[in-house]
Design a protein around this motif. Structure first.
Motif, PDB file in Angstrom:
ATOM      1  N   ARG A 331      31.976  52.815  25.026  1.00  0.00           N
ATOM      2  CA  ARG A 331      33.206  52.463  24.998  1.00  0.00           C
ATOM      3  C   ARG A 331      33.626  51.020  25.597  1.00  0.00           C
ATOM      4  O   ARG A 331      33.084  50.840  26.650  1.00  0.00           O
ATOM      5  CB  ARG A 331      33.800  53.600  25.362  1.00  0.00           C
ATOM      6  CG  ARG A 331      35.624  53.503  25.397  1.00  0.00           C
ATOM      7  CD  ARG A 331      35.848  54.597  25.895  1.00  0.00           C
ATOM      8  NE  ARG A 331      37.537  54.635  26.061  1.00  0.00           N
ATOM      9  CZ  ARG A 331      38.230  55.071  26.973  1.00  0.00           C
ATOM     10  NH1 ARG A 331      37.648  55.741  28.088  1.00  0.00           N
ATOM     11  NH2 ARG A 331      39.581  54.916  27.115  1.00  0.00           N
ATOM     12  N   ALA A 332      34.626  50.320  24.971  1.00  0.00           N
ATOM     13  CA  ALA A 332      35.010  49.140  25.714  1.00  0.00           C
ATOM     14  C   ALA A 332      35.693  49.380  27.029  1.00  0.00           C
ATOM     15  O   ALA A 332      36.432  50.508  27.081  1.00  0.00           O
ATOM     16  CB  ALA A 332      35.897  48.483  24.729  1.00  0.00           C
ATOM     17  N   GLY A 333      35.146  48.388  27.943  1.00  0.00           N
ATOM     18  CA  GLY A 333      35.720  48.957  29.398  1.00  0.00           C
ATOM     19  C   GLY A 333      34.630  49.644  30.088  1.00  0.00           C
ATOM     20  O   GLY A 333      34.606  49.582  31.419  1.00  0.00           O
ATOM     21  N   GLU A 334      33.600  50.096  29.190  1.00  0.00           N
ATOM     22  CA  GLU A 334      32.649  50.778  30.179  1.00  0.00           C
ATOM     23  C   GLU A 334      31.487  49.765  30.368  1.00  0.00           C
ATOM     24  O   GLU A 334      31.325  48.876  29.681  1.00  0.00           O
ATOM     25  CB  GLU A 334      32.113  52.126  29.553  1.00  0.00           C
ATOM     26  CG  GLU A 334      32.796  53.064  29.603  1.00  0.00           C
ATOM     27  CD  GLU A 334      32.457  54.275  28.758  1.00  0.00           C
ATOM     28  OE1 GLU A 334      31.228  54.215  27.984  1.00  0.00           O
ATOM     29  OE2 GLU A 334      33.182  55.398  28.690  1.00  0.00           O
ATOM     30  N   THR A 335      31.051  49.847  31.463  1.00  0.00           N
ATOM     31  CA  THR A 335      29.905  48.682  31.963  1.00  0.00           C
ATOM     32  C   THR A 335      28.691  49.771  32.679  1.00  0.00           C
ATOM     33  O   THR A 335      28.995  50.742  33.110  1.00  0.00           O
ATOM     34  CB  THR A 335      30.300  47.839  32.693  1.00  0.00           C
ATOM     35  OG1 THR A 335      30.872  48.469  34.056  1.00  0.00           O
ATOM     36  CG2 THR A 335      31.399  46.949  32.103  1.00  0.00           C
ATOM     37  N   LYS A 336      27.554  49.029  32.476  1.00  0.00           N
ATOM     38  CA  LYS A 336      26.120  49.527  33.268  1.00  0.00           C
ATOM     39  C   LYS A 336      25.573  48.536  33.712  1.00  0.00           C
ATOM     40  O   LYS A 336      25.228  47.707  32.994  1.00  0.00           O
ATOM     41  CB  LYS A 336      25.651  50.446  31.945  1.00  0.00           C
ATOM     42  CG  LYS A 336      24.298  51.068  32.702  1.00  0.00           C
ATOM     43  CD  LYS A 336      23.653  51.888  31.570  1.00  0.00           C
ATOM     44  CE  LYS A 336      22.265  52.575  32.463  1.00  0.00           C
ATOM     45  NZ  LYS A 336      21.359  53.375  31.317  1.00  0.00           N
ATOM     46  N   THR A 337      25.315  48.488  34.936  1.00  0.00           N
ATOM     47  CA  THR A 337      24.491  47.256  35.613  1.00  0.00           C
ATOM     48  C   THR A 337      23.075  47.539  35.301  1.00  0.00           C
ATOM     49  O   THR A 337      22.579  48.397  35.528  1.00  0.00           O
ATOM     50  CB  THR A 337      24.874  47.349  37.270  1.00  0.00           C
ATOM     51  OG1 THR A 337      26.286  47.564  37.448  1.00  0.00           O
ATOM     52  CG2 THR A 337      24.200  46.405  38.100  1.00  0.00           C
ATOM     53  N   GLY A 381      30.411  47.859  26.804  1.00  0.00           N
ATOM     54  CA  GLY A 381      30.841  48.467  25.880  1.00  0.00           C
ATOM     55  C   GLY A 381      31.594  47.805  24.973  1.00  0.00           C
ATOM     56  O   GLY A 381      32.395  47.010  25.418  1.00  0.00           O
ATOM     57  N   THR A 382      31.356  47.728  23.699  1.00  0.00           N
ATOM     58  CA  THR A 382      32.365  47.045  22.688  1.00  0.00           C
ATOM     59  C   THR A 382      33.370  47.774  21.838  1.00  0.00           C
ATOM     60  O   THR A 382      33.978  47.082  20.986  1.00  0.00           O
ATOM     61  CB  THR A 382      31.346  46.210  21.746  1.00  0.00           C
ATOM     62  OG1 THR A 382      30.680  47.017  21.015  1.00  0.00           O
ATOM     63  CG2 THR A 382      30.606  45.180  22.625  1.00  0.00           C
ATOM     64  N   LYS A 383      33.589  48.883  21.931  1.00  0.00           N
ATOM     65  CA  LYS A 383      34.409  49.645  21.470  1.00  0.00           C
ATOM     66  C   LYS A 383      35.776  49.179  22.061  1.00  0.00           C
ATOM     67  O   LYS A 383      35.923  49.244  23.074  1.00  0.00           O
ATOM     68  CB  LYS A 383      34.116  51.313  21.609  1.00  0.00           C
ATOM     69  CG  LYS A 383      33.134  51.818  21.051  1.00  0.00           C
ATOM     70  CD  LYS A 383      33.095  53.275  21.273  1.00  0.00           C
ATOM     71  CE  LYS A 383      31.943  53.960  20.515  1.00  0.00           C
ATOM     72  NZ  LYS A 383      31.735  55.587  21.054  1.00  0.00           N
ATOM     73  N   GLU A 388      41.939  44.973  28.061  1.00  0.00           N
ATOM     74  CA  GLU A 388      40.783  44.897  28.840  1.00  0.00           C
ATOM     75  C   GLU A 388      40.565  43.452  29.479  1.00  0.00           C
ATOM     76  O   GLU A 388      40.464  42.392  28.728  1.00  0.00           O
ATOM     77  CB  GLU A 388      39.345  45.351  28.218  1.00  0.00           C
ATOM     78  CG  GLU A 388      38.217  45.315  29.139  1.00  0.00           C
ATOM     79  CD  GLU A 388      37.156  45.768  28.548  1.00  0.00           C
ATOM     80  OE1 GLU A 388      35.881  46.044  29.069  1.00  0.00           O
ATOM     81  OE2 GLU A 388      37.051  45.898  27.343  1.00  0.00           O
ATOM     82  N   GLY A 389      40.448  43.334  30.706  1.00  0.00           N
ATOM     83  CA  GLY A 389      40.230  42.101  31.367  1.00  0.00           C
ATOM     84  C   GLY A 389      38.836  41.472  31.428  1.00  0.00           C
ATOM     85  O   GLY A 389      37.776  42.245  30.960  1.00  0.00           O
ATOM     86  N   THR A 390      38.735  40.004  31.564  1.00  0.00           N
ATOM     87  CA  THR A 390      37.382  39.567  31.583  1.00  0.00           C
ATOM     88  C   THR A 390      36.865  39.474  33.048  1.00  0.00           C
ATOM     89  O   THR A 390      35.690  39.227  32.938  1.00  0.00           O
ATOM     90  CB  THR A 390      37.601  37.856  31.239  1.00  0.00           C
ATOM     91  OG1 THR A 390      38.524  37.104  32.046  1.00  0.00           O
ATOM     92  CG2 THR A 390      38.498  37.701  29.780  1.00  0.00           C
ATOM     93  N   VAL A 449      49.759  45.236  36.982  1.00  0.00           N
ATOM     94  CA  VAL A 449      48.960  44.767  35.683  1.00  0.00           C
ATOM     95  C   VAL A 449      47.226  45.577  36.168  1.00  0.00           C
ATOM     96  O   VAL A 449      46.704  45.235  36.873  1.00  0.00           O
ATOM     97  CB  VAL A 449      48.864  43.774  35.294  1.00  0.00           C
ATOM     98  CG1 VAL A 449      47.928  43.412  33.787  1.00  0.00           C
ATOM     99  CG2 VAL A 449      50.018  43.001  34.841  1.00  0.00           C
ATOM    100  N   ASP A 450      47.025  46.623  35.140  1.00  0.00           N
ATOM    101  CA  ASP A 450      45.771  47.379  35.088  1.00  0.00           C
ATOM    102  C   ASP A 450      45.000  46.425  34.173  1.00  0.00           C
ATOM    103  O   ASP A 450      45.145  46.194  33.071  1.00  0.00           O
ATOM    104  CB  ASP A 450      45.933  48.656  34.744  1.00  0.00           C
ATOM    105  CG  ASP A 450      44.584  49.295  34.847  1.00  0.00           C
ATOM    106  OD1 ASP A 450      43.336  48.832  34.900  1.00  0.00           O
ATOM    107  OD2 ASP A 450      44.473  50.510  34.912  1.00  0.00           O
ATOM    108  N   HIS A 451      43.598  45.912  34.569  1.00  0.00           N
ATOM    109  CA  HIS A 451      43.021  44.976  33.572  1.00  0.00           C
ATOM    110  C   HIS A 451      41.762  45.880  33.111  1.00  0.00           C
ATOM    111  O   HIS A 451      40.839  45.326  32.373  1.00  0.00           O
ATOM    112  CB  HIS A 451      42.293  43.914  34.626  1.00  0.00           C
ATOM    113  CG  HIS A 451      43.562  43.136  35.107  1.00  0.00           C
ATOM    114  ND1 HIS A 451      44.255  41.976  34.204  1.00  0.00           N
ATOM    115  CD2 HIS A 451      44.151  42.858  36.290  1.00  0.00           C
ATOM    116  CE1 HIS A 451      45.075  41.548  35.147  1.00  0.00           C
ATOM    117  NE2 HIS A 451      44.894  42.152  36.210  1.00  0.00           N
ATOM    118  N   LYS A 452      41.713  47.044  33.274  1.00  0.00           N
ATOM    119  CA  LYS A 452      40.956  48.113  32.492  1.00  0.00           C
ATOM    120  C   LYS A 452      39.532  47.926  33.001  1.00  0.00           C
ATOM    121  O   LYS A 452      38.379  48.164  32.172  1.00  0.00           O
ATOM    122  CB  LYS A 452      40.928  48.164  31.191  1.00  0.00           C
ATOM    123  CG  LYS A 452      42.540  48.457  30.581  1.00  0.00           C
ATOM    124  CD  LYS A 452      42.664  49.984  31.143  1.00  0.00           C
ATOM    125  CE  LYS A 452      44.043  50.529  30.643  1.00  0.00           C
ATOM    126  NZ  LYS A 452      44.324  51.889  30.920  1.00  0.00           N
TER     127      LYS A 452
END
Length: 512
Positions: A331-337, A381-383, A388-390, A449-452
């Motif tokens: 999902r967009a906004g989800e990350t995995k290191t 994620g790209t959903k 969403e912030g950079t 502002v929440d950058h997600k």
């Protein structure tokens, strides 16, 4: 010896010898002898006249001896003395000026012993000498010194200390005035300790990280010292003068908290600094005050203001960059290191200007990267999720200039930085507005502002909000106008970056 004094007989004898020895008489006598006398009579006459000649020469020698002896006697009894004057008045005659000089030295020493706290002087500049050499002339050292004791008058001299042309006190001498001024200056400009000794460095060294080095210290006001005649009772004790210069004449002042007050509001209302309120009222914790609390708000107005400039070096982190690998299954906004990053560090140099210990200006003058950050690699994620912030932030103000920094300030944590510059406020990264308005928490009109992506930014003290809650923002989009609402003492933007709910130093993310 009275015969030496009468010179009439000597003159008569001298004239007689002169006649006997006259060349003309001698020649005429010889000629007469040749003409009128036989040889044996001539020899007899010559013997007679030779005897007279020798008698004349002897008389001349005796006269010379008498004259020389008389001169030596006169010279032996001819003395040089010195007439001593004080102004136009004759004090007496001494055998040597040293007699007067030694008297003056002793008199001055006695005056100093009798008046240890006052500088006493004699009118010695009026003393003059006139030398005279004469036969058997007399001097009177003791009588002259007695007269000088009456003619030489003592009076007190002190130094007036003026601040901006206003007399603030009188001290014994310039050395005492310098001691007083240095005591005040040293309170705010401490000397550097080195190897067990204290020294003032004329060329300050470069400070190390975490160190503050004094660059300069001076007085804002104009200071003058004037030497003048005074009354001994006018001289101030150094401790009393230091106290007067430091505290001024201001009486203690109190303030009672009323409904709607906050620390910053009171400071602005009374035109004093928040730092002063915290220092005078150390019981205040987390800015919590209530109606009826009595605050000490005494604002001393010292006669002197010590301006110091310190160079301060701090170590600050440089936030590492996260390099994402897109993953459309996430999902967009989800990350995995994939590979963790590491923050770098930079050495930041400030010039801090203070007035009597209170900070009035803090200027960022240099940055030096000590260690470059190591980027983090992660899947992202790209959903699509809007807002969403950079993770890369821009300055929220064009032509930004920092007026206050992140960290402890005046007894409380300053969670962001204060910025001046162009009045238009821009969002620092993509995000969604989660709050607009004034909560009464000191921020005034603010936008959150929440950058997600774990980051939240806060924009405070706006004069006008030009966005709405729930709006999706693009990086650089205008959200309001800079102002001075809430707990603010001037037009500026309070800007915060929070990461997972914890305030971070914005300078970690913003490039200079």
């Amino acid at each position: 010896m009275d015969s030496y004094k009468s010179k009439g007989w000597a003159k008569t004898a001298f004239e007689s010898v002169k006649r006997l020895c006259s060349k003309t008489q001698y020649i005429s006598l010889f000629d007469r002898i040749k003409k009128r006398r036989p040889l044996h009579r001539t020899e007899s006459l010559l013997r007679t006249y030779r005897l007279r000649l020798l008698q004349g020469v002897g008389a001349l020698g005796l006269l010379a001896s008498i004259s020389i002896g008389g001169n030596e006697y006169v010279q032996m009894h001819t003395y040089e003395v010195y007439h001593v004057y004080v102004g136009d008045q004759l004090a007496g005659t001494v055998s040597d000026p040293k007699v007067v000089e030694e008297y003056i030295i002793g008199r001055v020493k006695q005056l100093e012993e009798d008046n240890p706290n006052v500088h006493m002087v004699l009118n010695t500049d009026e003393v003059a000498y006139k030398a005279e050499k004469a036969y058997k002339i007399q001097s009177d050292d003791q009588g002259t010194l007695g007269n000088l004791n009456e003619l030489l008058k003592s009076h007190a001299v002190g130094v007036q200390l003026l601040v901006d042309n206003k007399l603030v006190g009188i001290v014994k001498d310039k050395e005492t005035a310098e001691v007083v001024l240095n005591r005040i200056k040293d309170k705010y400009a401490p000397q550097k300790k080195e190897a067990g000794r204290v020294s003032v460095l004329s060329a300050p060294p470069e400070p190390q990280v975490g160190e503050s080095v004094l660059q300069s210290a001076d007085f804002i006001e104009k200071i003058d010292m004037n030497i003048t005649d005074i009354k001994p009772e006018e001289v101030a004790a150094p401790d009393d003068l230091v106290r007067k210069l430091e505290t001024g004449d201001v009486a203690p002042s109190k303030y009672t908290v009323v409904k709607g007050d906050c620390v910053g509001c009171i400071a602005k209302k009374l035109n004093i600094s928040k730092q002063l309120i915290y220092e005078k009222n150390p019981w205040i914790q987390d800015d919590k005050i209530k109606v009826g609390d009595v605050l000490d708000v005494t604002m001393l107005k010292p006669a002197l203001t010590v301006r110091t400039v310190e160079k301060l070096v701090e170590s600050q982190e440089i936030q590492y960059e996260t390099i994402y690998e897109k993953d459309d299954t996430m999902r967009a906004g989800e990350t995995k290191t994939i590979k963790p990053g590491k923050n770098g560090s930079k050495k930041v140099t400030f010039l801090v200007t203070k007035a009597n210990g209170y900070m009035v200006e803090e200027e960022l003058v240099g940055e030096e990267v000590v260690e470059q950050p190591t980027p983090e690699y992660a899947k992202k994620g790209t959903k699509v999720i809007l807002g969403e912030g950079t993770g890369k932030f821009i300055w929220p103000v064009v032509g930004a200039k920092l007026s206050d920094y992140f960290g402890m300030r005046w007894g409380k944590m300053h969670k962001g930085v204060d910025i001046t510059g162009n009045r238009n406020i821009m969002v620092a990264d993509n995000g969604i507005v989660t709050y607009t308005g004034d909560k009464g928490d000191g921020y005034g009109n603010k936008v959150v502002v929440d950058h997600k992506n774990g980051y939240v930014t806060v924009y405070g003290h706006l004069s006008k909000i030009e966005t709405t809650k729930g709006k999706v923002l693009e990086k650089g989009e205008k959200i309001g106008i800079m102002g001075s609402t809430g707990d603010s003492t001037g037009v500026h933007l309070h800007f915060e970056i929070q990461r997972n709910g914890v305030p971070e130093n914005p300078l970690k993310f913003l490039s200079q």
